[in-house]
Design an enzyme around this catalytic site. Structure first.
Site, PDB file in Angstrom:
ATOM      1  CG  HIS A 101      -1.961   1.043   1.235  1.00 35.51           C
ATOM      2  ND1 HIS A 101      -2.784   1.266   2.314  1.00 35.51           N
ATOM      3  CD2 HIS A 101      -2.312   1.966   0.312  1.00 35.51           C
ATOM      4  CE1 HIS A 101      -3.596   2.271   2.047  1.00 35.51           C
ATOM      5  NE2 HIS A 101      -3.332   2.716   0.837  1.00 35.51           N
ATOM      6  CD  GLU A 104      -2.234   2.452  -4.176  1.00 33.86           C
ATOM      7  OE1 GLU A 104      -2.735   3.592  -4.282  1.00 33.86           O
ATOM      8  OE2 GLU A 104      -2.728   1.551  -3.465  1.00 33.86           O
ATOM      9  CG  HIS A 105      -0.145   6.006  -1.052  1.00 36.29           C
ATOM     10  ND1 HIS A 105      -0.852   7.101  -0.631  1.00 36.29           N
ATOM     11  CD2 HIS A 105      -1.022   4.970  -0.994  1.00 36.29           C
ATOM     12  CE1 HIS A 105      -2.089   6.759  -0.338  1.00 36.29           C
ATOM     13  NE2 HIS A 105      -2.213   5.449  -0.538  1.00 36.29           N
ATOM     14  CD  GLU A 177       2.378   9.923  -0.360  1.00 35.12           C
ATOM     15  OE1 GLU A 177       1.285   9.316  -0.258  1.00 35.12           O
ATOM     16  OE2 GLU A 177       2.459  11.147  -0.569  1.00 35.12           O
ATOM     17  CD  GLU A 202      -5.625   5.098   2.408  1.00 37.41           C
ATOM     18  OE1 GLU A 202      -6.213   4.179   1.812  1.00 37.41           O
ATOM     19  OE2 GLU A 202      -4.619   5.669   1.935  1.00 37.41           O
TER      20      GLU A 202
END
Length: 840
Positions: A101, A104-105, A177, A202
């Site tokens: 994850h 990905e950022h 991130e 998040e």
């Protein structure tokens, strides 16, 4: 090497010739071009492995592999101008630090060719993209985009390729991130150190949602042995264990062409895509062994049970009923496409709609408010699983729910399913095959992603008509085909998980305490020099974030790259029954008819307005005419692709204080079923049934539960709606219909011991809404179907009631606004203009 290079060189020349004559490909259909490829043909470093026509989806699939790296490629040629690209990597984390994850950022924070910060987001205003995003699933990461412009496609492809294969992966980007230690006020070293980071925050937000908590634990517990036993998005308490070096290593091993799957869709030439992908990315790599395979889950010999806790839901209708329980069953390997298809249909028969066995047994039992999270078939993991249960129950009722589930499975094995329900389900598939969606390419890449990720055949997955035929044959040859599947996968399956979740008053305090302990451990491990570096890095990141970006390196469209004219859509407006405007649009709809109508709310009394969303939610689910709610649901499934009703608020495009308020009615059907669909609308308008009090209570509880569950993920939307409440009149109405005011109202209604006063409001709303006084309609259909559609709409309009007396608008300031005739060349809207009544 030399011969391969020469072959590629020859094809590169061919590609250059094509790009100089880009217009030529438009004269030949995408499917025709794709069918000309031959197995074994080499194109820009790729070899064609398979060419398959899939007529039911109007597409041709071309499967290729890259000679040098082994990268897999699927091109779906279809006469669709909204072209899509996606690249997918199998990402299999073995811990819950959230590495896929965060990666990905981070790859989207700049690359070798495009080193500016956030090139991904900076492309939004340099592009005509119709979609741009990235997704981290449990076992893969997907980067899709779509656009209708050929040059834009090249630009976005260049940015995506460079981001995926050659990202900068700077340490500051990782800190921004992923996670970092930073002072609460980055400019003041005296303020306490805290955890920060985009993904860290998040995921903290994600796990405030009790449904997310339950669904995540369900997957972790039923597939515990490998990558599905961890949280790919990241556990906030484990994210701070990830290092920058581990992130870079994960990229090196997982974001390699040998571990990639490319997908393109639409009517742009395949050769152009292959040439650019080969030259800009794949030619720079050699084949490796990716070692990312996911082994099969070892099957259990005995069923297992597990209990977890969650936060208290302050919007629950009954505070004493906040427990959730489900029973889940491990099914088959998703690469067995027919078995997966069968079990997916079986799942729908078991849980979808008021006629399904589990809806009758669980939802209508009154024990809970709604199905448990992640109900039904889940085919996103290597082995699919099925889950069913209830939320909004008392803790003491856990065993009751388990007994109901076991009893229902036994009853299904004995009784099977009604033939009409199976036909309704197959009819639904037929409509899905024919329905032309603007995001069809995106739907396809999502549909095939999981199976392809496990080395399944994506082309086989697309042959839906073959599976329907085989399914029908299985039923003909063996009438107990589905009952036997229920016995094998549910009754006799020891790989069965019972998961329960109950609220804990201090749950969030405990989570905060564990985070504080983690933070204290990290801070205590820092030397004075380390703390100084943390402060300096915080200032450095702040400085980087506040600097203006140089985006000159990014590609952009020129005016000359854009078509000077847009396609013109011819609309015709007529009056039905001499008074109701109906707009007709002839389109190649592939045998599907689309009907919509808007009825004005201008005459509805103000005290009834808050109940409009509830009215919209239940009006197609309570029964109509001679049909009770079960028969109505069955008829809707058999004859339509769905019938929906929703509030309709449209602010005027030129005056903030002016808006249209109404209710939107939408449906679609196969052309052969148009009379049946319009008859259903007639019955809903003329003879809706409001006498089923218990069923109404079930729908109210379900709606209230769904609204409550949606708050954690939609907080920003609720805040936005609330903020607009005092800015414009339409904002005030939006808050009433879809803001927190509506959530609170539904909570109060769900708590009411006597629901009759609310039920009595529905016929009153019906009097003002379901008539032909203030309605307009639209129909989209194939040209040859328009006359028949016109006849049916005329019949519908004449058949619905008119008010016996003329009602004046509740708000006196109503203005009429006509749609303007827009000339494009010599063409224009034909027929009458539609007049909309707007509130001022």
């Amino acid at each position: 090497m030399w011969s391969r290079y020469r072959a590629a060189g020859g094809l590169l020349s061919r590609g250059r010739a094509l790009s100089q004559k880009w217009w030529r490909w438009k004269s030949v259909s995408a499917n025709e071009r794709a069918l000309q490829y031959r197995v074994g043909e080499q194109i820009h470093g790729f070899t064609v492995k398979q060419v398959t026509a899939v007529p039911e989806l109007f597409l041709t699939a071309v499967k290729l592999s890259h000679d040098r790296t082994g990268a897999r490629y699927l091109h779906v040629a279809r006469e669709d101008s909204n072209n899509l690209f996606s690249i997918q990597f199998r990402t299999t984390p073995m811990d819950s630090t959230g590495v896929p994850h965060i990666l990905e950022h981070t790859v989207l924070c700049g690359s070798q060719k495009y080193p500016c910060r956030d090139p991904f987001f900076k492309m939004l205003n340099r592009s005509l993209s119709t979609f741009m995003n990235a997704f981290t699933a449990s076992d893969y990461t997907l980067y899709p985009f779509s656009t209708q412009n050929p040059k834009d496609f090249q630009n976005l492809l260049s940015v995506y390729l460079d981001a995926a294969f050659f990202p900068c992966l700077r340490q500051l980007d990782f800190w921004q991130e992923g996670w970092r230690l930073e002072h609460e006020n980055p400019t003041d070293p005296q303020t306490p150190l805290v955890f920060k980071g985009v993904v860290f925050n998040e995921m903290k937000g994600a796990f405030v949602n009790n449904e997310r908590i339950f669904a995540q634990h369900l997957q972790n517990k039923i597939l515990p042995d490998h990558t599905y036993g961890v949280i790919s998005g990241g556990d906030p308490l484990r994210i701070p264990d990830l290092t920058w070096e581990q992130l870079k290593q994960f990229h090196a091993t997982h974001y390699h062409p040998s571990n990639s799957r490319f997908f393109t869709y639409g009517n742009f030439p395949l050769e152009h895509h292959l040439k650019q992908i080969h030259e800009e990315a794949l030619v720079k790599f050699e084949r490796i062994e990716s070692n990312t395979d996911i082994p099969k889950q070892k099957l259990w010999e005995e069923p297992r049970e597990h209990s977890i806790t969650c936060g208290v839901d302050s919007f629950a209708a009954d505070p004493s009923k906040q427990t959730t329980v489900s029973v889940s069953y491990l099914l088959t390997d998703i690469t067995d496409t027919f078995e997966t298809f069968t079990l997916s249909l079986l799942s729908s028969l078991l849980v979808d709609g008021p006629n399904s066995p589990f809806y009758k047994a669980l939802i209508e039992s009154g024990v809970g408010t709604d199905f448990s999270p992640d109900v039904g078939f889940n085919g996103s993991t290597r082995e699919a699983y099925f889950s069913v249960g209830l939320q909004g129950i008392a803790e003491k009722d856990i065993d009751t729910v388990k007994q109901i589930i076991a009893r229902t499975i036994d009853e299904v094995i004995v009784r099977g399913f009604e033939e009409d329900r199976i036909e309704a389900l197959l009819h639904k598939i037929e409509i899905q095959l024919k329905h032309q969606s603007t995001s069809f390419g995106l739907a396809l890449t999502s549909y095939i992603a999981s199976c392809w990720n496990q080395d399944g055949d994506p082309v086989e997955l697309l042959k839906i008509a073959d599976k329907v035929s085989r399914f029908r044959q299985c039923l003909r040859e063996n009438p107990t085909f589905l009952q036997e599947k229920v016995k094998i996968y549910f009754k006799d399956n020891p790989h069965r998980l019972t998961l329960s979740m109950s609220p804990e008053k201090d749950y969030h305090d405990k989570q905060a305490q564990m985070e504080a302990e983690k933070l204290e451990k990290k801070v205590n491990a820092l030397s004075e020099e380390g703390k100084r570096q943390v402060f300096e890095k915080g200032l450095e990141l702040l400085d980087l974030q506040s600097k203006p970006q140089d985006t000159s390196c990014l590609p952009a469209l020129k005016v000359s790259d854009i078509e000077p004219k847009i396609p013109f859509t011819v609309l015709e407006t007529t009056l039905a029954a001499d008074e109701v405007p109906v707009q007709y649009c002839a389109q190649p709809t592939n045998g599907v008819v689309y009907f919509r109508a808007v009825s004005s709310l201008n005459t509805l009394p103000e005290e009834l307005k808050p109940y409009v969303p509830l009215f919209c939610n239940v009006i197609t689910k309570m029964g109509c005419g001679a049909l009770d709610y079960r028969e109505q649901a069955q008829k809707i499934e058999l004859k339509t692709g769905g019938m929906s009703v929703s509030p309709h608020i449209i602010p005027d495009d030129s005056h903030l204080d002016v808006y249209e308020q109404g209710v939107l009615f939408s449906s679609l059907c196969l052309d052969r079923n148009l009379p049946d669909m319009m008859h259903l609308w007639s019955e809903i308008f003329n003879n809706p049934r409001f006498e089923e009090e218990e069923h109404f209570r079930v729908l109210v509880k379900k709606t209230a539960q769904e609204l409550s569950n949606g708050i954690p993920d939609c907080g920003h939307l609720y805040a936005s709606i609330r903020a607009s409440k005092n800015l414009t009149p339409s904002g005030e109405l939006q808050e009433m219909f879809s803001g927190m005011d509506q959530v609170k109202l539904m909570k109060r209604i769900a708590e009411m011991p006597d629901i009759k006063p609310i039920l009595r409001k529905l016929p009153r709303i019906k009097k003002y809404l379901l008539n032909s006084d203030n309605i307009r309609c639209s129909v989209n259909a194939a040209p040859q179907q328009i006359p028949e559609a016109s006849k049916e709409v005329e019949k519908f309009i004449k058949g619905i009631a008119r008010s016996k007396k003329e009602r004046k608008p509740v708000r006196p300031h109503v203005i009429e606004k006509s749609s303007e005739v827009q000339h494009v060349g010599s063409e224009a809207l034909t027929g009458l203009q539609i007049t909309r009544k707007l509130v001022n």
